[in-house]
Design a protein around this motif. Sequence first.
Motif: not given
Length: 194
Positions: A171-194
């Motif tokens: 997922v991190a490998g395609v984050v630059d090709r993600m829709e904006t909302w998905s990129a924001l959510v992925f970065e958040h989840l990775e930061r808090i590691r839920v």
Amino acid sequence: MTEVEQVLVIPRSTVMDDPGWLGVRDADLEGFEELVAREGAFKPRPAMEMDRSWKQVIPYLVLRDRDRYFLMRRTKAGGDARLHDRYSIGVGGHLNPGDGDLARGLRREWREEVRADFEPAFELIGLLNDDTTEVGSVHLGAVYLADSGGLPVAIRETDKLAGQFASRAEVAGVVDRMETWSALVFEHLERIRV
């Protein structure tokens, strides 16, 4: 005469100032669904797309299987060319009067978007906002997280989407090709590691 779509909105002032924050906030979640039930109204979508004093509430579901994300890619068969070959980890959409409330709308989106023989437990984990674009400025994501528990999940509309579980690294490998909302959510989840 075509009937105008009615979408669920809440007054911006009930959740944020203008402009609002960028990204996902996990504070103030307690009572959000009750706030939507109390303050929400169904209004004509064309008018709401132009009125920043209202936020269209979008349930936005991120499905995981333990530490893997359900990663989707939009195909060229989709209607909006701007989204072709874009990736997403979120399933969601507008709520209409027939949905009744946020929880039922989320369940409808689950049934419409994916093929699965189960319904997971949905946990509200954050509110997603992006006022940096015209579209984002009139939408508010209610981000839910669910786990498939190893059960199979597939895309329903395979002509418009492709999807499968992918590792965090994939997922991190395609984050630059993600829709904006998905990129924001992925970065958040990775930061808090839920």
